[in-house]
Design an enzyme around this catalytic site. Structure first.
Site, PDB file in Angstrom:
ATOM      1  N   LYS A 181       0.849  -1.197   0.000  1.00 27.15           N
ATOM      2  CA  LYS A 181       0.000   0.000   0.000  1.00 27.15           C
ATOM      3  C   LYS A 181       0.886   1.250   0.000  1.00 27.15           C
ATOM      4  CE  LYS A 181      -1.848   2.943   2.689  1.00 27.15           C
ATOM      5  NZ  LYS A 181      -1.850   4.110   1.778  1.00 27.15           N
ATOM      6  N   GLU A 384      10.626  16.244  14.401  1.00 30.25           N
ATOM      7  CA  GLU A 384      10.906  16.196  12.964  1.00 30.25           C
ATOM      8  C   GLU A 384       9.980  17.153  12.202  1.00 30.25           C
ATOM      9  OE1 GLU A 384       9.546  12.674  10.782  1.00 30.25           O
ATOM     10  OE2 GLU A 384      11.555  12.547   9.900  1.00 30.25           O
TER      11      GLU A 384
END
Ligand code: NAD
Length: 487
Positions: A181, A384
């Protein structure tokens, strides 16, 4: 063209799933948009639990025959897939660039050849994989690498085909069947991979591809009782959800996650090299998990480093990723840009100073940004950003450099610039990171382990480590001829 095909620069891409060797459409679709100019590329089949079940069933049905296929034949087919990738490098490169905004020239010359290499590398490694034998009291212990079964592979948008094939190739080589996926923002190149794999003779059901939102199709895949391995590359929160979902069946997981990696610049470093390494961290508009986004510079050279950095960064060409002259393309999505801008605004409110950048550019571009005056425990240093945003802090001793470098919850990578080999050895040994680069960045042999420590991941892939993950190791103990005594 059919209603299930879109075209990118003349390249036709099927917008449906690929399940059991056939294209399967969903009733619902989602819209795929190019980050370059916001243009609509097409409508993509929007998978749900129904397609997840179909794909896992196809992978399960195809597994016994693929697992029983000889290593030589599996390797031959994977090389044929690599041939197919090489024939279509131009198509794959333009489709990927249009879909995710990364540079066309690097897709052409670096990324797509590496996609082909992923298949060749794991095909060849499969043929070298040892079957170890041991002996105990005359009994042989024969260790074999048995294929584990249907494997679910879930990948992000920043390097869609490269990261997908980094998992698909070893999983298939190991004898597993796959349900892949890709990320919903970049669904196109894996659809081309389905065409290439079919043409190369990969049997139906061995590779299945489902499209859709992770929130809608993800759980059905990761909680499925017939899935034997899950390999995921993406963010920490998604990894946490997947881990919970996989817990019901104790499905083994490989997790390659985010980072907040440091670049340590010592006063004894070649400063021009250090500046080059630092500016390189803006590549792919900062959308690189390994990026060394925290620059730590020894105080005595910090001013000179910053001056040279700003000068070099000013020459970066930001623009259309299809142009040869462009260094940095757009960021992937409006939502991502808002996230990046939020990080920078909050940092500035907390006292950070933008040496360069600090704001959005036109359209989907964010100005390359360097922030100083940032506190170690601040959000901008700890979290991040996944955009072209770097921070700069200074240190005075080696101990302090190591302490700052290790002081986040991540541990994906670290980069050192130093002219002192003894220092490099000392510091490297103390850094918490899956990969450490000394006076270089990004170069890596596929035979070596890749992965992250702490919140940057679980497990390692690459070379034998990939087969370790995708296989069930079995020890078969055989008695010597005439053995009677079981005591
Ligand atoms: P993400 O976690 O949002 O999505 C990654 C994939 O997970 C997508 O395919 C998404 O559809 C799917 N997903 C979302 N929810 C899911 C669910 N509940 N169940 C199953 N699947 C689900 O990450 P992203 O924004 O696409 O990628 C960026 C992140 O990936 C960054 O943190 C980056 O550092 C990381 N990354 C890591 C590496 C590495 O090798 N360590 C490499 C590239 C990117």
């Amino acid at each position: 063209m059919t209603e299930h095909t879109l075209t990118v620069a003349g390249v036709a891409v099927d917008t449906r799933h690929w399940i059991g060797g056939e294209r399967v459409a969903s009733a619902e679709t989602f819209t795929d948009v190019s980050p370059i100019d916001g243009s609509v590329l097409g409508e993509i089949s929007r998978g749900t639990a129904t397609e997840a079940d179909l794909a896992v069933a196809a992978a399960k049905a195809a597994f016994p025959a693929w697992a029983a296929t000889s290593r030589a034949e599996r390797a031959r087919i994977l090389h044929a897939v690599a041939d197919g990738v090489e024939k279509r490098i131009e198509d794959l490169a333009i489709v990927e660039t249009t879909d995710n905004g990364a540079l066309l020239r690097s897709h052409r010359r670096g990324v797509m050849p590496r996609v082909a290499h992923n298949f060749r590398f794991f095909a060849d490694w499969l043929l070298k994989l040892d079957h170890e034998d041991f002996e105990t009291r005359g009994h042989t212990n024969h260790v074999s690498w048995d294929p584990a079964g249907p494997s679910v592979l879930i990948t992000p948008w920043n390097a869609p085909l490269m990261l997908s094939t980094w998992k698909v190739a070893p999983a298939l080589a190991a004898g597993n069947t796959v349900v892949l996926k890709p990320a919903e923002w970049t669904p196109l190149t894996v659809s081309l991979l389905a065409d290439i794999a079919a043409e190369a003779g990969l049997p139906a059901g061995v590779l299945n591809i489902v499209q859709g939102y992770g929130s809608e199709i993800g759980d059905a895949l990761t909680s499925h009782p017939d899935v034997r391995r899950i390999s995921f590359t993406g963010s920490v929160p998604t990894a946490q959800r997947i881990t919970q979902s996989a817990a019901a069946n104790l499905t083994p997981l490989s997790l390659e996650l985010g980072g907040k990696s440091p670049l340590l610049v010592f006063a004894d470093a070649d400063l021009d090299l250090a500046v080059d390494l630092a500016v390189e961290q803006y590549d792919n508009a900062g959308q690189v998990c390994l990026a060394a986004t925290r620059i730590l510079v020894e105080e005595t050279v910090a001013e000179e480093f910053t001056r040279r950095f700003a000068e070099k960064a000013a020459a970066i060409v930001q623009g259309d990723p299809r142009d040869e002259a462009t260094d940095i393309g757009p960021n992937i999505h409006e939502r991502q840009l808002e996230k990046i801008d939020g990080f920078v605004r909050r940092a500035v409110e907390a006292g950070a100073r933008a040496v360069i950048g600090g704001h959005r550019g036109e359209g989907r571009y964010y100005a390359p940004t360097l922030l100083t005056d940032v506190a170690q425990d601040s959000e901008i240093v700890q979290e991040e950003v996944f955009g072209p945003v770097l921070t700069l802090q200074t240190f005075t001793t080696e101990d302090e450099a190591v302490q700052l470098a290790n002081d986040t919850r991540f541990g994906l990578a670290a980069t050192l610039a130093t002219g002192d080999r003894d220092r490099a050895a000392r510091v490297t040994q103390r850094l918490v990171a899956g990969t450490v680069w000394v006076n270089c960045f990004f170069v890596r042999d596929l035979q070596a382990p890749f992965g992250g420590s702490r919140h940057s991941g679980v497990g390692r892939e690459g070379g034998t480590w990939s087969f370790d993950f995708y296989c069930d190791l079995k020890n078969t103990v055989t008695a010597p001829k005439g053995w009677k005594d079981h005591g």
